[in-house]
Design an enzyme around this catalytic site. Structure first.
Site: not given
Ligand code: UGA
Length: 434
Positions: A35, A260, A249, A327, A208, A153-154, A204, A30
């Site tokens: 960091k 993301c 979802f 964020r 998303n 990954l989430r 990707k 990095d």
């Molecule tokens: C998301 C994707 O799920 C990952 O597969 C991807 O790798 C990642 O972006 C990325 O591009 O790096 P993330 O942003 O960590 O992951 O979180 P999610 O669990 O997907 O949730 C995203 C948002 O959607 C959150 O604000 C969550 O509260 C919201 N959400 C999710 C809902 O409002 N309803 C749902 O049913 C699911």
């Protein structure tokens, strides 16, 4: 294998720690010297369950180390992952200066065959630019390949997602690159989808955006449910049991946030525009997401009438549970909007308060959920942390000035809350709270 990960943010750190755990020798890079100094001491800059333990154990086993030197990383590694940030520019386009910078740095330090893999989320055709950049700035005849290997990954469950992925996507244009990546990921025993580089890049953004579309669809339905008295939770269940649709979802709420979905939807709209396609569906996905916050604010106004000087308790500030990431968190935007109308905010979040303090001024951050509720006219549930599911509502009832609960994530049962003496309003579940 010897692997370098350039960019020690969320994706870089988790991937680095997990590759090390799989037995590889990993060097994470990095350009933020502070960091890297902290990481060398085992201080992890983000909250992600299990990550600190994984980093510490792999550092002890000498499979994981940290540096600020791209030169050191490139000289010791056969596979080099680029995992630097690709933030949004003002117009929504992805800012790829970090990627270009790293590509030029790799080029200067490459002396034998190297496989350079894009792990950051990038627009389609970035791989071509990376290849062109390295070829242009390279000072010798060293051979190299470029590949795309998006990460799915989430946050909050990143290690489990990395170790047990639904699929691994690798976009390659040489047999050698394909064999190296298949060898690297072999131990995970997951289906591997091998494509050309552009298709991998698109997978990707498409994944998303599709997930964001599912959320906006159910959020739009929640408005219809609310207006008709139907129940969005039941509608989602009835739809989701159809295997072609799926249950995941489809949780209505206050909109998606994080680093993301908002960024990737914006970037995908912009790329499409640039290649001559107006992606109307994605524009609607974005618009519905913004509207969902406005609906939530209106709901609060309809229940409280006047916002000025009302004491509002806020539970949850992170964009989702099990992370300290704020964020694009809907909770942060909603708090700001309420403050603008003169509300007095008392807030609690299990992990995100330190980060929230940097962006929210004038909020009273409380040590626990009960303190946040003390003397309040309204309680807002913004993030569905597990600990909020176990609260003692008879205690909260006594602490609050007025027992009104607006549930932005539909985690509570209306009848139980009503029994505990609350006015309860949720998202698209019919209960108006009045
Ligand atoms: C998301 C994707 O799920 C990952 O597969 C991807 O790798 C990642 O972006 C990325 O591009 O790096 P993330 O942003 O960590 O992951 O979180 P999610 O669990 O997907 O949730 C995203 C948002 O959607 C959150 O604000 C969550 O509260 C919201 N959400 C999710 C809902 O409002 N309803 C749902 O049913 C699911």
């Amino acid at each position: 294998m010897n692997i370098a990960i350039i960019g020690s943010g969320y994706v870089g750190l988790v991937s680095g720690a997990c590759f090390a755990e799989l037995g590889n020798r990993v060097i994470c890079v990095d350009n933020d010297a502070k960091k890297i100094t902290a990481l060398k001491k085992g201080v992890i800059p983000i909250y992600e369950p299990g990550l600190r333990e994984l980093i510490t154990i792999n550092m002890k086993k000498k499979r994981l180390k940290f540096t600020t030197s791209i030169k050191e990383a490139v000289s010791s590694s056969q596979i080099i992952f680029i995992a630097v940030g690709t933030p949004s520019k003002a117009g929504g386009e992805a800012d790829l200066t970090g990627i270009e910078n790293v590509a030029r740095n790799i080029a200067k330090n490459i002396f034998g065959y190297r496989l350079i893999v894009e792990k950051s989320t990038v627009p389609v055709e970035t791989g071509e630019w990376v290849k062109h950049t390295i070829a242009t700035y390279k000072k010798n005849k060293a051979k190299f390949d470029v590949a795309s290997n998006p990460e799915f990954l989430r946050e909050g469950q990143a290690i489990n997602d990395f170790m047990h992925p639904d699929r691994i996507v690798i976009g390659v244009e040489s047999k050698k690159a394909k064999e190296l990546l298949i060898g690297l990921y072999g131990p995970l025993n997951a289906p591997i989808v091998v494509t050309d580089i552009k298709s991998a890049e698109l997978i990707k953004h498409a994944s998303n955006s599709f997930l964001a579309a599912k959320i906006s669809f159910i959020n739009a339905l929640s408005v219809i449910c609310e207006k008709t008295g139907a129940d969005v939770i039941q509608v989602a269940r009835g739809m989701g049991l159809d295997k072609r649709i799926g249950q995941s979802f489809l949780k209505a709420g206050i909109g998606y946030g994080g680093s993301c979905f908002p960024k990737d939807v914006d970037a995908f709209i912009t790329i499409s525009e640039r290649i001559g396609y107006s992606f109307e569906m994605l524009k609607a996905v974005k618009k519905i997401n913004q509207q969902q916050q406005e609906y939530f604010l209106n709901k609060i106004k309809n229940l409280l009438w006047i916002i000025k000087d009302k004491r509002i308790a806020v539970l949850g500030l992170s964009f989702k549970p099990n992370t300290d990431d704020i964020r694009n968190a809907p909770a942060i935007e909603i708090v700001k909007a309420l403050q603008e109308e003169g509300a007095v905010i008392r807030a609690y979040d299990p992990q995100a308060m330190e980060r929230a303090k940097k962006v929210l001024k004038g909020v009273n951050f409380c040590a626990d959920p009960y303190l946040a509720c003390k003397g309040s006219d309204c309680l807002l549930l913004m993030t569905e942390w597990d600990e909020f599911k176990e609260l003692d509502f008879s205690k909260i009832r006594k602490l609050m000035h007025r027992p009104l609960l607006v549930d932005g994530r539909n985690i509570y049962k209306a009848d139980q809350l009503k029994k505990a003496g609350f006015k309860y309003s949720a998202i698209g579940t019919g209960g108006s709270g009045k």
